[in-house]
Design a protein around this motif. Structure first.
Motif, PDB file in Angstrom:
ATOM      1  N   GLN A  10       0.848  -1.192   0.000  1.00 17.05           N
ATOM      2  CA  GLN A  10       0.000   0.000   0.000  1.00 17.05           C
ATOM      3  C   GLN A  10       0.883   1.241   0.000  1.00 17.05           C
ATOM      4  O   GLN A  10       1.841   1.334   0.763  1.00 17.05           O
ATOM      5  N   LEU A  11       0.522   2.177  -0.877  1.00 23.83           N
ATOM      6  CA  LEU A  11       1.193   3.469  -0.928  1.00 23.83           C
ATOM      7  C   LEU A  11       0.219   4.536  -0.448  1.00 23.83           C
ATOM      8  O   LEU A  11      -0.916   4.596  -0.910  1.00 23.83           O
ATOM      9  N   LEU A  12       0.681   5.368   0.488  1.00 26.63           N
ATOM     10  CA  LEU A  12      -0.094   6.504   0.993  1.00 26.63           C
ATOM     11  C   LEU A  12       0.806   7.724   0.962  1.00 26.63           C
ATOM     12  O   LEU A  12       2.025   7.609   1.103  1.00 26.63           O
ATOM     13  N   PHE A  13       0.186   8.879   0.829  1.00 23.60           N
ATOM     14  CA  PHE A  13       0.973  10.099   0.886  1.00 23.60           C
ATOM     15  C   PHE A  13       1.474  10.328   2.302  1.00 23.60           C
ATOM     16  O   PHE A  13       0.764  10.083   3.278  1.00 23.60           O
ATOM     17  N   ILE A  18       0.391  17.077   0.459  1.00 21.80           N
ATOM     18  CA  ILE A  18      -1.035  17.345   0.236  1.00 21.80           C
ATOM     19  C   ILE A  18      -1.641  16.199  -0.565  1.00 21.80           C
ATOM     20  O   ILE A  18      -1.153  15.847  -1.637  1.00 21.80           O
ATOM     21  N   ASP A  19      -2.709  15.634  -0.046  1.00 24.62           N
ATOM     22  CA  ASP A  19      -3.429  14.534  -0.697  1.00 24.62           C
ATOM     23  C   ASP A  19      -4.502  15.154  -1.596  1.00 24.62           C
ATOM     24  O   ASP A  19      -5.648  15.340  -1.194  1.00 24.62           O
ATOM     25  N   VAL A  20      -4.118  15.484  -2.813  1.00 22.84           N
ATOM     26  CA  VAL A  20      -5.013  16.172  -3.745  1.00 22.84           C
ATOM     27  C   VAL A  20      -6.225  15.311  -4.067  1.00 22.84           C
ATOM     28  O   VAL A  20      -7.354  15.801  -4.113  1.00 22.84           O
ATOM     29  N   ALA A  21      -6.018  14.017  -4.280  1.00 20.94           N
ATOM     30  CA  ALA A  21      -7.144  13.123  -4.597  1.00 20.94           C
ATOM     31  C   ALA A  21      -8.123  13.076  -3.430  1.00 20.94           C
ATOM     32  O   ALA A  21      -9.346  13.129  -3.618  1.00 20.94           O
ATOM     33  N   GLY A  22      -7.614  12.995  -2.213  1.00 26.25           N
ATOM     34  CA  GLY A  22      -8.474  12.992  -1.035  1.00 26.25           C
ATOM     35  C   GLY A  22      -9.262  14.285  -0.904  1.00 26.25           C
ATOM     36  O   GLY A  22     -10.468  14.263  -0.609  1.00 26.25           O
ATOM     37  N   ARG A  26     -13.395  14.755  -1.090  1.00 24.68           N
ATOM     38  CA  ARG A  26     -14.122  15.463  -0.018  1.00 24.68           C
ATOM     39  C   ARG A  26     -14.976  16.585  -0.583  1.00 24.68           C
ATOM     40  O   ARG A  26     -16.159  16.715  -0.264  1.00 24.68           O
ATOM     41  N   GLU A  27     -14.387  17.411  -1.453  1.00 21.40           N
ATOM     42  CA  GLU A  27     -15.111  18.540  -2.046  1.00 21.40           C
ATOM     43  C   GLU A  27     -16.244  18.066  -2.955  1.00 21.40           C
ATOM     44  O   GLU A  27     -17.342  18.615  -2.930  1.00 21.40           O
ATOM     45  N   SER A  28     -15.994  17.035  -3.763  1.00 17.75           N
ATOM     46  CA  SER A  28     -17.023  16.531  -4.678  1.00 17.75           C
ATOM     47  C   SER A  28     -18.178  15.893  -3.916  1.00 17.75           C
ATOM     48  O   SER A  28     -19.346  16.044  -4.298  1.00 17.75           O
ATOM     49  N   ALA A  29     -17.879  15.187  -2.836  1.00 20.46           N
ATOM     50  CA  ALA A  29     -18.934  14.568  -2.028  1.00 20.46           C
ATOM     51  C   ALA A  29     -19.847  15.647  -1.445  1.00 20.46           C
ATOM     52  O   ALA A  29     -21.071  15.488  -1.426  1.00 20.46           O
ATOM     53  N   GLN A  30     -19.252  16.726  -0.987  1.00 15.87           N
ATOM     54  CA  GLN A  30     -20.043  17.818  -0.421  1.00 15.87           C
ATOM     55  C   GLN A  30     -20.850  18.523  -1.513  1.00 15.87           C
ATOM     56  O   GLN A  30     -22.049  18.755  -1.358  1.00 15.87           O
ATOM     57  N   LYS A  31     -20.199  18.819  -2.611  1.00 18.96           N
ATOM     58  CA  LYS A  31     -20.827  19.599  -3.688  1.00 18.96           C
ATOM     59  C   LYS A  31     -21.934  18.827  -4.410  1.00 18.96           C
ATOM     60  O   LYS A  31     -23.012  19.356  -4.643  1.00 18.96           O
ATOM     61  N   ASP A  34     -24.047  16.367  -1.242  1.00 26.69           N
ATOM     62  CA  ASP A  34     -24.357  17.005   0.040  1.00 26.69           C
ATOM     63  C   ASP A  34     -23.957  16.084   1.192  1.00 26.69           C
ATOM     64  O   ASP A  34     -24.706  15.865   2.142  1.00 26.69           O
ATOM     65  N   LEU A  35     -22.743  15.545   1.080  1.00 27.45           N
ATOM     66  CA  LEU A  35     -22.245  14.555   2.025  1.00 27.45           C
ATOM     67  C   LEU A  35     -20.962  15.079   2.671  1.00 27.45           C
ATOM     68  O   LEU A  35     -19.972  15.338   1.979  1.00 27.45           O
ATOM     69  N   ASN A  36     -20.984  15.227   3.984  1.00 31.39           N
ATOM     70  CA  ASN A  36     -19.809  15.688   4.716  1.00 31.39           C
ATOM     71  C   ASN A  36     -19.006  14.462   5.145  1.00 31.39           C
ATOM     72  O   ASN A  36     -19.407  13.735   6.045  1.00 31.39           O
ATOM     73  N   THR A  37     -17.876  14.263   4.504  1.00 28.71           N
ATOM     74  CA  THR A  37     -17.035  13.094   4.775  1.00 28.71           C
ATOM     75  C   THR A  37     -15.990  13.358   5.854  1.00 28.71           C
ATOM     76  O   THR A  37     -15.393  12.418   6.360  1.00 28.71           O
ATOM     77  N   GLY A  38     -15.757  14.631   6.172  1.00 30.07           N
ATOM     78  CA  GLY A  38     -14.607  14.966   6.992  1.00 30.07           C
ATOM     79  C   GLY A  38     -13.358  14.794   6.151  1.00 30.07           C
ATOM     80  O   GLY A  38     -13.423  14.744   4.918  1.00 30.07           O
ATOM     81  N   ARG A  39     -12.214  14.690   6.795  1.00 27.94           N
ATOM     82  CA  ARG A  39     -10.963  14.502   6.042  1.00 27.94           C
ATOM     83  C   ARG A  39     -11.019  13.198   5.249  1.00 27.94           C
ATOM     84  O   ARG A  39     -11.641  12.231   5.676  1.00 27.94           O
ATOM     85  N   VAL A  40     -10.335  13.200   4.100  1.00 29.23           N
ATOM     86  CA  VAL A  40     -10.276  11.998   3.262  1.00 29.23           C
ATOM     87  C   VAL A  40      -8.813  11.699   2.961  1.00 29.23           C
ATOM     88  O   VAL A  40      -8.052  12.583   2.570  1.00 29.23           O
ATOM     89  N   LYS A  41      -8.418  10.469   3.160  1.00 29.50           N
ATOM     90  CA  LYS A  41      -7.063  10.013   2.855  1.00 29.50           C
ATOM     91  C   LYS A  41      -7.166   8.978   1.745  1.00 29.50           C
ATOM     92  O   LYS A  41      -7.948   8.033   1.844  1.00 29.50           O
ATOM     93  N   SER A  42      -6.397   9.182   0.677  1.00 36.71           N
ATOM     94  CA  SER A  42      -6.443   8.245  -0.451  1.00 36.71           C
ATOM     95  C   SER A  42      -5.181   7.389  -0.484  1.00 36.71           C
ATOM     96  O   SER A  42      -4.125   7.801  -0.013  1.00 36.71           O
ATOM     97  N   GLY A  43      -5.319   6.198  -1.043  1.00 34.36           N
ATOM     98  CA  GLY A  43      -4.181   5.302  -1.164  1.00 34.36           C
ATOM     99  C   GLY A  43      -4.333   4.354  -2.337  1.00 34.36           C
ATOM    100  O   GLY A  43      -5.402   4.231  -2.926  1.00 34.36           O
ATOM    101  N   LYS A  44      -3.245   3.709  -2.660  1.00 33.40           N
ATOM    102  CA  LYS A  44      -3.207   2.722  -3.743  1.00 33.40           C
ATOM    103  C   LYS A  44      -2.688   1.417  -3.153  1.00 33.40           C
ATOM    104  O   LYS A  44      -1.729   1.412  -2.392  1.00 33.40           O
TER     105      LYS A  44
END
Length: 192
Positions: A10-13, A18-22, A26-31, A34-44
């Motif tokens: 697993q690779l994580l930032f 800055i986790d741009v994908a995360g 987060r922004e797309s879920a809200q926009k 209308d879903l508030n995810t809080g912080r989002v961490k992405s990984g591969k």
């Protein structure tokens, strides 16, 4: 040479990157939802179904996959922080081309100095998103299927992360190798 064991890389930032994908998720879920995810961490995650002896798995992870400036790497253990209460794992369905997995397999062949086998895939990639807030299965399914993936080509796992993944998109096809000789120099009725 394929193996029955599965190794996960697993690779994580790193925390200072800055986790741009995360942030985008987060922004797309809200926009859009209308879903508030809080912080989002992405990984591969790279799931490797290949018998790697000794330190070869670590060497492959660190020399072929990881960018040491921006990535932390986890080998046969996955990031699991209680500060993130929900997750979505997105994988390709069996038979869907996994270009990143193929590229990783080519890199492994180069590292091991073995020929690339076009007939078998033994490295599969998966994306994972960790969410700070506890989201319902319905919210996670909607987020995964409407923003992050496509149910026609992706498999989704979601909920509260327990530190394991179980899905590998392997294809199992049984074949019949029977050979028959058919005379084509007959009338159409017999040919049908």
């Amino acid at each position: 040479m394929q193996s029955n064991s599965i190794n996960h890389i697993q690779l994580l930032f790193k925390p200072n990157v800055i986790d741009v994908a995360g942030q985008r998720v987060r922004e797309s879920a809200q926009k859009y939802l209308d879903l508030n995810t809080g912080r989002v961490k992405s990984g591969k995650i790279f799931s490797v179904i290949y018998d790697l002896k000794g330190d070869r798995l670590g060497q492959f992870a660190n020399e072929s996959l990881r960018d040491p400036i921006i990535h932390d790497v986890y080998i046969n253990t996955l990031f699991n922080d209680p500060a993130y209460q929900s997750y979505i794992l997105i994988s390709k369905l069996p038979g869907v081309t996994d270009d990143e997995g193929v590229s990783a397999q080519k890199a492994l062949c180069d590292l091991l100095n073995i020929p690339f086998d076009f007939s078998a895939q033994w490295i599969f990639t998966q994306e994972i998103f960790y969410f700070e807030r506890k989201l319902s299965d319905g919210q996670l399914a909607k987020l995964g299927e409407e923003l992050l993936g496509n149910p026609l080509i992706n498999h989704f796992e979601y909920g509260a992360f327990d530190g394991r993944i179980n899905y590998i998109p392997t294809v199992h096809i049984e074949s019949d190798t029977t050979v028959k000789t058919i005379d084509i120099f007959v009338n159409e009725a017999e040919l049908e």
